[in-house]
Design a protein around this motif. Structure first.
Motif, PDB file in Angstrom:
ATOM      1  N   TRP A 137      49.142  53.691  51.373  1.00 50.76           N
ATOM      2  CA  TRP A 137      49.883  53.855  50.238  1.00 50.76           C
ATOM      3  C   TRP A 137      49.819  55.242  49.439  1.00 50.76           C
ATOM      4  O   TRP A 137      50.778  55.896  49.182  1.00 50.76           O
ATOM      5  CB  TRP A 137      49.531  52.573  49.150  1.00 50.76           C
ATOM      6  N   TYR A 138      48.700  55.686  49.219  1.00 46.98           N
ATOM      7  CA  TYR A 138      48.521  56.682  48.145  1.00 46.98           C
ATOM      8  C   TYR A 138      48.199  58.126  49.126  1.00 46.98           C
ATOM      9  O   TYR A 138      48.247  58.885  48.401  1.00 46.98           O
ATOM     10  CB  TYR A 138      47.333  56.322  47.397  1.00 46.98           C
ATOM     11  N   VAL A 139      47.691  58.100  50.292  1.00 42.86           N
ATOM     12  CA  VAL A 139      47.489  59.292  50.994  1.00 42.86           C
ATOM     13  C   VAL A 139      48.483  59.520  52.142  1.00 42.86           C
ATOM     14  O   VAL A 139      48.926  60.501  52.284  1.00 42.86           O
ATOM     15  CB  VAL A 139      45.904  58.890  51.804  1.00 42.86           C
ATOM     16  N   PHE A 140      49.006  58.442  52.830  1.00 41.92           N
ATOM     17  CA  PHE A 140      49.723  58.672  53.856  1.00 41.92           C
ATOM     18  C   PHE A 140      50.991  58.222  53.376  1.00 41.92           C
ATOM     19  O   PHE A 140      52.266  58.140  54.301  1.00 41.92           O
ATOM     20  CB  PHE A 140      49.431  57.860  55.057  1.00 41.92           C
ATOM     21  N   LYS A 141      51.320  57.790  52.178  1.00 43.11           N
ATOM     22  CA  LYS A 141      52.569  57.742  51.641  1.00 43.11           C
ATOM     23  C   LYS A 141      53.585  56.566  52.172  1.00 43.11           C
ATOM     24  O   LYS A 141      54.811  56.516  52.477  1.00 43.11           O
ATOM     25  CB  LYS A 141      53.361  58.971  51.504  1.00 43.11           C
ATOM     26  N   GLU A 142      52.924  55.463  52.594  1.00 43.96           N
ATOM     27  CA  GLU A 142      53.502  54.269  53.151  1.00 43.96           C
ATOM     28  C   GLU A 142      54.183  53.563  52.065  1.00 43.96           C
ATOM     29  O   GLU A 142      53.523  53.288  51.001  1.00 43.96           O
ATOM     30  CB  GLU A 142      52.580  53.477  54.040  1.00 43.96           C
ATOM     31  N   ASN A 143      55.347  53.039  52.177  1.00 44.09           N
ATOM     32  CA  ASN A 143      56.029  52.273  51.072  1.00 44.09           C
ATOM     33  C   ASN A 143      55.512  51.024  50.837  1.00 44.09           C
ATOM     34  O   ASN A 143      55.216  50.394  51.825  1.00 44.09           O
ATOM     35  CB  ASN A 143      57.624  52.519  51.172  1.00 44.09           C
ATOM     36  N   PHE A 144      55.431  50.730  49.653  1.00 38.51           N
ATOM     37  CA  PHE A 144      55.088  49.296  49.278  1.00 38.51           C
ATOM     38  C   PHE A 144      55.918  49.034  47.872  1.00 38.51           C
ATOM     39  O   PHE A 144      56.284  49.819  47.228  1.00 38.51           O
ATOM     40  CB  PHE A 144      53.706  49.035  49.114  1.00 38.51           C
ATOM     41  N   ASP A 145      55.817  47.670  47.747  1.00 36.73           N
ATOM     42  CA  ASP A 145      56.243  47.084  46.369  1.00 36.73           C
ATOM     43  C   ASP A 145      55.422  46.081  45.789  1.00 36.73           C
ATOM     44  O   ASP A 145      54.372  45.766  46.439  1.00 36.73           O
ATOM     45  CB  ASP A 145      57.634  46.517  46.507  1.00 36.73           C
ATOM     46  N   ARG A 146      55.620  45.279  44.543  1.00 32.96           N
ATOM     47  CA  ARG A 146      54.866  44.504  43.966  1.00 32.96           C
ATOM     48  C   ARG A 146      54.517  43.402  45.047  1.00 32.96           C
ATOM     49  O   ARG A 146      53.530  42.672  45.034  1.00 32.96           O
ATOM     50  CB  ARG A 146      55.353  43.951  42.567  1.00 32.96           C
ATOM     51  N   ARG A 147      55.705  42.944  45.684  1.00 28.48           N
ATOM     52  CA  ARG A 147      55.692  41.628  46.626  1.00 28.48           C
ATOM     53  C   ARG A 147      54.480  42.018  47.649  1.00 28.48           C
ATOM     54  O   ARG A 147      53.665  40.989  48.044  1.00 28.48           O
ATOM     55  CB  ARG A 147      56.777  41.441  47.126  1.00 28.48           C
ATOM     56  N   ILE A 148      54.484  43.218  48.282  1.00 32.26           N
ATOM     57  CA  ILE A 148      53.448  43.456  49.346  1.00 32.26           C
ATOM     58  C   ILE A 148      52.359  43.508  48.690  1.00 32.26           C
ATOM     59  O   ILE A 148      51.194  43.098  49.450  1.00 32.26           O
ATOM     60  CB  ILE A 148      54.082  44.970  50.232  1.00 32.26           C
ATOM     61  N   ALA A 149      52.140  44.288  47.606  1.00 32.73           N
ATOM     62  CA  ALA A 149      50.666  44.512  46.785  1.00 32.73           C
ATOM     63  C   ALA A 149      50.093  42.978  46.430  1.00 32.73           C
ATOM     64  O   ALA A 149      48.976  42.747  46.782  1.00 32.73           O
ATOM     65  CB  ALA A 149      50.884  45.260  45.682  1.00 32.73           C
ATOM     66  N   LEU A 150      51.016  42.000  45.967  1.00 36.99           N
ATOM     67  CA  LEU A 150      50.554  40.714  45.810  1.00 36.99           C
ATOM     68  C   LEU A 150      50.073  40.026  46.874  1.00 36.99           C
ATOM     69  O   LEU A 150      49.164  39.258  46.906  1.00 36.99           O
ATOM     70  CB  LEU A 150      51.570  39.991  45.022  1.00 36.99           C
ATOM     71  N   GLY A 151      50.818  40.153  48.185  1.00 38.64           N
ATOM     72  CA  GLY A 151      50.419  39.529  49.252  1.00 38.64           C
ATOM     73  C   GLY A 151      49.271  39.971  49.872  1.00 38.64           C
ATOM     74  O   GLY A 151      48.485  39.243  50.347  1.00 38.64           O
ATOM     75  N   MET A 152      48.945  41.317  49.731  1.00 38.81           N
ATOM     76  CA  MET A 152      47.701  41.965  50.257  1.00 38.81           C
ATOM     77  C   MET A 152      46.652  41.345  49.295  1.00 38.81           C
ATOM     78  O   MET A 152      45.383  41.154  49.920  1.00 38.81           O
ATOM     79  CB  MET A 152      47.755  43.511  50.230  1.00 38.81           C
ATOM     80  N   ALA A 153      46.874  41.183  47.826  1.00 35.43           N
ATOM     81  CA  ALA A 153      45.834  41.011  47.093  1.00 35.43           C
ATOM     82  C   ALA A 153      45.239  39.506  47.462  1.00 35.43           C
ATOM     83  O   ALA A 153      44.221  38.993  47.325  1.00 35.43           O
ATOM     84  CB  ALA A 153      46.010  41.106  45.652  1.00 35.43           C
TER      85      ALA A 153
END
Length: 361
Positions: free
Chosen positions: A120-136
């Motif tokens: 997300w932060y180095v290779f600039k791959e897009n994400f949103d809250r839904r993906i972040a919550l799913g990962m968490a």
């Protein structure tokens, strides 16, 4: 959408094979030291896949093959092999000699977190809250699954070594994504062979002796499936889903391993198992139901990979073509502006403007 679903299936099957290999590998731990076992598993993966790769090259027409790696892929592949195949296992084995296995199990959940953060932060791959919550949710399920009554965990050089191993594998995942358009069997075979030779070399340098032939053969077969085929599917998932989403699905591997252990040992799962299952199911559902759609522009691009003539491949051919799809050849993408649901696959690695009109549900 079919490609996206195929990517999810590849990631989950990779997790299933790798997760199943853990309880099966434990059957060999009593006769083979862990460092040497890791080397033999990787060697089984590398030798098996490279043999498959060579056989496939002999029996398959060039147009039907996956794209071979090129000189431009070498730096990414070398970085992935060094970080994931050499540095990661050495750091892990160093940490395991001083950290309880229960604590190590918790720390290993950091791989999915590091993979996503780098993506997300180095290779600039897009994400949103839904993906972040799913990962968490998936990572939280992994933590619950490996949570012991007492971890004995404390911050030390050795716990940092295990965390460093997770970071090394996260770097490996993101670097491998850069070459995921190439032949996944070739990529996984080279990584497995180098990792196997380095780990086996470390084990022999430490004074361990090779086990009997039956144990070597068992480790080789297990490595070919649980590490080799699993890694091939993982690379295919990277091609279609990107690093963070693939890493999230692959983080279900510990659940699959524990579930298989319960079946093999005839144990009754406890409440933490079912809580972890619920969290992981929630995380996978959040990812499965993602819909990312907005108008986006494709810059001119020239590359080679296995493809069919979908909306992104409306090119002509400068060679005789019988209409067979999918096929592989070098091709160019003209600039294109359109809108459709998409994910960070090999054709959608664009940035996102803050004011872009996105539809994410």
């Amino acid at each position: 959408m079919y490609v996206f679903r195929s990517g999810i299936l590849n990631a989950l099957c990779a997790a299933a094979l790798f997760g199943a290999s853990t309880p099966l590998a434990k059957l060999l731990v009593g006769t083979v030291p862990p460092v040497l076992l890791a080397g033999l598993l990787y060697l089984g993966s590398g030798i098996g896949l490279l043999a498959w790769f060579l056989l496939q090259r002999l029996r398959t027409d060039r147009a039907a093959r996956e794209a071979a790696l090129t000189r431009r892929d070498v730096p990414w592949l070398v970085g992935a092999i060094f970080s994931g195949g050499m540095l990661g296992p050495v750091l892990l084995m160093s940490g395991l000699t001083h950290v309880p296995a229960s604590s190590a199990s918790l720390l290993l959940n950091l791989e999915g977190v590091f993979t996503a953060v780098l993506a997300w932060y180095v290779f600039k791959e897009n994400f949103d809250r839904r993906i972040a919550l799913g990962m968490a949710a998936i990572v939280a399920g992994g933590v619950l699954l490996s949570w012991p009554d007492r971890t004995g965990a404390s911050l030390s050089l050795w716990t940092l070594a295990i965390a460093g191993a997770c970071l090394a594998w996260a770097i490996d995942n993101n670097l491998t994504r850069k070459i995921s358009a190439g032949d996944p069997i070739q990529i996984a075979g080279i990584k497995g062979l180098v990792a196997g030779l380095s780990n086996t070399g470390v084990a022999l340098a430490l004074g361990y002796s090779l086990p009997d032939g039956a144990s070597i053969a068992a480790a080789g077969v297990l490595g070919a499936l649980g590490y080799g085929v699993s890694l091939v599917l993982f690379v295919l998932a990277l091609r279609h889903l990107g690093s963070a989403r693939t890493g999230a699905y692959f983080s279900t591997a510990p659940f699959i391993g524990v579930a298989l252990s319960l079946v093999l040992l005839g144990e009754t799962p406890g409440p933490l198992f079912w809580a972890a299952a619920g969290l992981m199911a929630l995380g996978v559902w959040l990812h499965l139901t993602e819909r990312h759609e907005h108008e986006h522009e494709h810059a001119p691009l020239a590359h080679e990979h296995r493809h069919g003539h979908d909306a992104h491949h409306r090119h002509t051919h400068d060679f005789p073509w019988d209409g067979t799809e999918p096929h592989t050849h070098f091709h160019r993408h003209a600039p294109l502006l359109h809108s459709h649901p998409h994910y960070p696959d090999i054709h959608h690695r664009h940035g996102h403007r803050p004011n872009a009109e996105l539809r994410e549900t």
